[in-house]
Design a protein around this motif. Structure first.
Motif, PDB file in Angstrom:
ATOM      1  N   UNK A 353       0.809  -1.217   0.000  1.00  0.00           N
ATOM      2  CA  UNK A 353       0.000   0.000   0.000  1.00  0.00           C
ATOM      3  C   UNK A 353       0.843   1.268   0.000  1.00  0.00           C
ATOM      4  N   UNK A 354       2.037   1.184   0.577  1.00  0.00           N
ATOM      5  CA  UNK A 354       2.870   2.381   0.700  1.00  0.00           C
ATOM      6  C   UNK A 354       4.327   1.999   0.523  1.00  0.00           C
ATOM      7  N   UNK A 355       5.000   2.697  -0.387  1.00  0.00           N
ATOM      8  CA  UNK A 355       6.433   2.500  -0.600  1.00  0.00           C
ATOM      9  C   UNK A 355       7.194   3.688  -0.028  1.00  0.00           C
ATOM     10  N   UNK A 356       8.283   3.380   0.698  1.00  0.00           N
ATOM     11  CA  UNK A 356       9.153   4.423   1.235  1.00  0.00           C
ATOM     12  C   UNK A 356      10.594   4.113   0.853  1.00  0.00           C
ATOM     13  N   UNK A 357      11.350   5.152   0.618  1.00  0.00           N
ATOM     14  CA  UNK A 357      12.794   5.047   0.358  1.00  0.00           C
ATOM     15  C   UNK A 357      13.466   5.959   1.378  1.00  0.00           C
ATOM     16  N   UNK A 358      14.154   5.358   2.353  1.00  0.00           N
ATOM     17  CA  UNK A 358      14.715   6.125   3.461  1.00  0.00           C
ATOM     18  C   UNK A 358      16.231   6.026   3.439  1.00  0.00           C
ATOM     19  N   UNK A 359      16.888   7.159   3.265  1.00  0.00           N
ATOM     20  CA  UNK A 359      18.339   7.209   3.400  1.00  0.00           C
ATOM     21  C   UNK A 359      18.683   7.685   4.805  1.00  0.00           C
ATOM     22  N   UNK A 360      19.834   7.275   5.292  1.00  0.00           N
ATOM     23  CA  UNK A 360      20.210   7.675   6.651  1.00  0.00           C
ATOM     24  C   UNK A 360      21.716   7.595   6.821  1.00  0.00           C
ATOM     25  N   UNK A 361      22.201   8.358   7.782  1.00  0.00           N
ATOM     26  CA  UNK A 361      23.627   8.390   8.066  1.00  0.00           C
ATOM     27  C   UNK A 361      23.968   9.529   8.998  1.00  0.00           C
ATOM     28  N   UNK A 362      25.252   9.846   9.069  1.00  0.00           N
ATOM     29  CA  UNK A 362      25.764  10.855   9.987  1.00  0.00           C
ATOM     30  C   UNK A 362      25.774  12.219   9.304  1.00  0.00           C
ATOM     31  N   UNK A 363      25.519  13.263  10.114  1.00  0.00           N
ATOM     32  CA  UNK A 363      25.495  14.631   9.610  1.00  0.00           C
ATOM     33  C   UNK A 363      26.262  15.553  10.551  1.00  0.00           C
ATOM     34  N   UNK A 364      26.229  16.828  10.212  1.00  0.00           N
ATOM     35  CA  UNK A 364      26.779  17.871  11.065  1.00  0.00           C
ATOM     36  C   UNK A 364      25.677  18.840  11.467  1.00  0.00           C
ATOM     37  N   UNK A 365      25.908  19.541  12.578  1.00  0.00           N
ATOM     38  CA  UNK A 365      25.019  20.613  13.009  1.00  0.00           C
ATOM     39  C   UNK A 365      25.900  21.766  13.482  1.00  0.00           C
ATOM     40  N   UNK A 366      25.343  22.970  13.465  1.00  0.00           N
ATOM     41  CA  UNK A 366      26.115  24.125  13.929  1.00  0.00           C
ATOM     42  C   UNK A 366      26.471  23.965  15.403  1.00  0.00           C
ATOM     43  N   UNK A 367      27.587  24.530  15.797  1.00  0.00           N
ATOM     44  CA  UNK A 367      28.111  24.310  17.139  1.00  0.00           C
ATOM     45  C   UNK A 367      27.230  24.953  18.212  1.00  0.00           C
ATOM     46  N   UNK A 464      21.753   3.097   3.284  1.00  0.00           N
ATOM     47  CA  UNK A 464      22.838   3.793   3.971  1.00  0.00           C
ATOM     48  C   UNK A 464      23.440   4.836   3.048  1.00  0.00           C
ATOM     49  N   UNK A 465      23.845   5.975   3.618  1.00  0.00           N
ATOM     50  CA  UNK A 465      24.596   6.934   2.811  1.00  0.00           C
ATOM     51  C   UNK A 465      26.018   7.075   3.359  1.00  0.00           C
ATOM     52  N   UNK A 466      26.839   7.769   2.608  1.00  0.00           N
ATOM     53  CA  UNK A 466      28.259   7.905   2.968  1.00  0.00           C
ATOM     54  C   UNK A 466      28.595   9.327   3.407  1.00  0.00           C
ATOM     55  N   UNK A 467      27.582  10.106   3.779  1.00  0.00           N
ATOM     56  CA  UNK A 467      27.858  11.455   4.276  1.00  0.00           C
ATOM     57  C   UNK A 467      28.680  11.343   5.566  1.00  0.00           C
TER      58      UNK A 467
END
Length: 572
Positions: A353-367, A464-467
């Motif tokens: 009924x529902x298809x999802x494509x979810x990427x995920x990994x590590x990121x940065x945020x401002x200090x 998985x992503x490579x960020x």
């Protein structure tokens, strides 16, 4: 004791079917408090349940109702999660902080009550607040109900083997310091088997787990990875295993000399004691490192001792895989098949009924540290973050309600219902150059959920992503099991990869180790109303935001509608 009739399988149609089979109410009291233990040459005060590490093993039969009274006499607010339990119509007992409940305050109590139906095997329970699950955890073993048997030969004995992780520091402070500085938490200093570090660590010669066995017998080892941040290889010298279940779901027999587990996963194996009496044998866990991220790379070991053995020779050590042996890990993770037609087997839903494509990994945020010229502990002086589909999840602490309470009472302002089905950009997600691409390294903070219709079937490509760094991520979905249709490396390509889907006997899990720089495709039926957490089971990644939640709408009848919250539900 009064007995009731329950028969529950995973699909909703079977969930409504009952039969006259005995079931019991199993009741426990968890007294959570300080415990002083001697580990690695020093005394440490830890948070533990009923004065033990690990905490008590819970034994139930399929169909039982489990009642656990949690008395929080520790100095910390916490919750308890029953990892892998379906919690059908009992979402109030699932346990993740700020998702299905607010924390049990220090000096307060809460009673978890739920039926255990439609699943058998090894699960576990753990704290779901900060890093407290480093010491607040234990096994939850579900045996077949009376009159039913295992789908494998009778065993001589059953033994939980629980891998843990140890810090020579307050684990609450470890997380707090990482959160304040924006960097990674300090590494643990040891791993443990059933709470004991083993003789490779300082001052630990007398703190080595021993498994005493009889020659010529078959044992069922219930292996649990309760470590916070590392996947592990497990071997016993000169012995092999037959895998018969994973995540409390039966499998076809799979013969191997090595077991691989990600944090949160369980594996049940048959273990034959077919070696000579004159020797003893080390069992050992060593980390599987899927990336260059720095981890505690030490090895913990226990000893298998045969009854009647008289040798004074040192135990034999297994030949362990290299810690970066991704091929061995991938072989184990992908070669297991579900036991089609076995107890509690659920066929793969055919219609999606529902298809999802979810990427995920590590990121940065401002200090965002106060003062001029301040830098954080992450790369480039920034704060470490993480995301799913470029949304970095924030728990709704301080908003007056958990996600589940906001759903039940229809309260606005706690979360939004716009978690995206796809990432905001299409690119080569596993390209190593993403590690230095600041244009896509930052993800907004949000508290977004995805709404699912009751009894709809969801298929998700987990990519998985490579960020910043490519890494194998164990992803856990609360409230559901799912079929693992396929896994692979690189970017998912439906034209090439969809023909590989296993619809006959795929493995069934609640926690999937998505391959490093790769993907997994999972499918499940959303037949359980409530709000269900989805997150990486590497504990360091959860505070960074590698999470989201599903809001499953109520069904059309009272038997498919979330009941009211219990009277003693902790207040926010």
């Amino acid at each position: 004791m009064k007995h009731f009739a329950f028969s529950l399988a995973w699909s909703f149609a079977l969930l409504l079917t009952s039969s006259l089979t005995s079931a019991a109410v199993v009741e426990h009291t968890f007294n959570v408090g300080n415990l002083t233990v001697q580990r690695l040459c020093d005394q440490h005060v830890i948070t533990a349940v009923n004065g033990s590490l690990p905490g008590p093993t819970i034994n139930v039969q399929e169909g039982d109702t489990l009642v656990v009274h949690v008395l929080n006499n520790s100095p910390y607010n916490l919750t308890i999660h029953w990892h892998g339990i379906f919690q059908f119509l009992s979402a109030w007992s699932d346990g993740p902080e700020s998702v299905t409940q607010c924390t049990i305050a220090s000096g307060s109590s809460y009673t978890y009550k739920f039926k255990i139906t439609g699943q058998e095997g090894t699960l576990w329970w753990h704290a779901h607040s900060s890093f407290l699950r480093a010491t607040v955890y234990g096994a939850l073993i579900i045996r077949p109900r009376l009159g039913h048997s295992y789908p494998f030969p009778k065993v001589y004995g059953e033994v939980p083997i629980v891998l843990g992780e140890w810090w020579n520091a307050s684990v609450v402070e470890v997380e707090r310091n990482a959160t304040e500085t924006g960097g990674a938490p300090i590494e643990s200093v040891a791993y443990t088997i059933n709470g004991l570090p083993g003789d490779l660590y300082n001052c630990s010669q007398n703190q080595t787990y021993q498994l005493k066995v009889k020659q010529g017998k078959t044992y069922l080892l219930r292996i649990i990875n309760a470590a916070l941040n590392e996947q592990h290889f497990f071997k016993i010298a000169n012995h092999t295993f037959t895998v018969v279940a994973i995540d409390a779901a039966y499998t076809r027999h799979y013969h191997t000399d090595v077991v691989v587990l990600a944090p949160g996963q369980t594996v049940d194996v048959l273990f034959n004691t077919n070696q000579k009496l004159c020797d003893s044998y080390y069992m050992a866990f060593t980390p599987y490192r899927s990336s260059n991220v720095q981890v505690n790379n030490s090895t913990t070991r226990g000893v298998v001792v045969y009854d009647g053995a008289s040798s004074s020779s040192p135990p034999i050590m297994p030949d362990l895989p290299d810690q970066t042996d991704t091929l061995t890990a991938h072989k184990f993770y992908t070669n297991i098949r579900g036991l089609a037609g076995g107890p509690h087997w659920v066929p793969v839903p055919k219609h999606v009924d529902e298809n999802m494509f979810i990427t995920f990994g590590i990121n940065l945020d401002q200090c965002n540290l106060p003062g001029p010229n301040k830098t954080c502990g992450g790369p480039q002086g920034k704060r470490l973050s993480a995301s799913m589909n470029n949304e970095s999840f924030v728990l709704p602490r301080g908003r007056g309600f958990s996600l589940l309470e906001a759903f039940y009472h229809n309260v606005s302002g706690v979360y939004t219902k716009d978690f995206p089905n796809q990432p905001p950009y299409v690119l080569n997600y596993t390209d190593p150059s993403l590690a230095t691409n600041n244009l896509i390294a930052f993800a907004p903070k949000s508290t977004k959920v995805k709404t699912l219709k009751f009894n709809s079937t969801i298929q998700i490509v987990l990519q998985n992503n490579a960020i910043l760094a490519a890494e194998n991520h164990p992803m856990h979905i609360h409230g559901f099991n799912f079929h693992v249709l396929a896994q692979g490396f690189g970017n998912y390509n439906s034209t090439i990869d969809e023909p590989k889907f296993n619809f006959y006997n795929p493995q069934i899990r609640n926690t999937i180790a998505v391959p490093v720089a790769g993907w997994s495709v999972i499918r499940f039926r959303a037949n359980n109303p409530g709000v269900w957490f989805v997150h990486c089971h590497l504990e360091a990644h959860l505070p960074w935001g590698l999470a989201m939640a599903f809001q499953v709408e109520n069904g059309p009848t009272s038997s498919s509608t979330l009941p009211p919250p219990p009277a003693d539900l902790p207040k926010c």
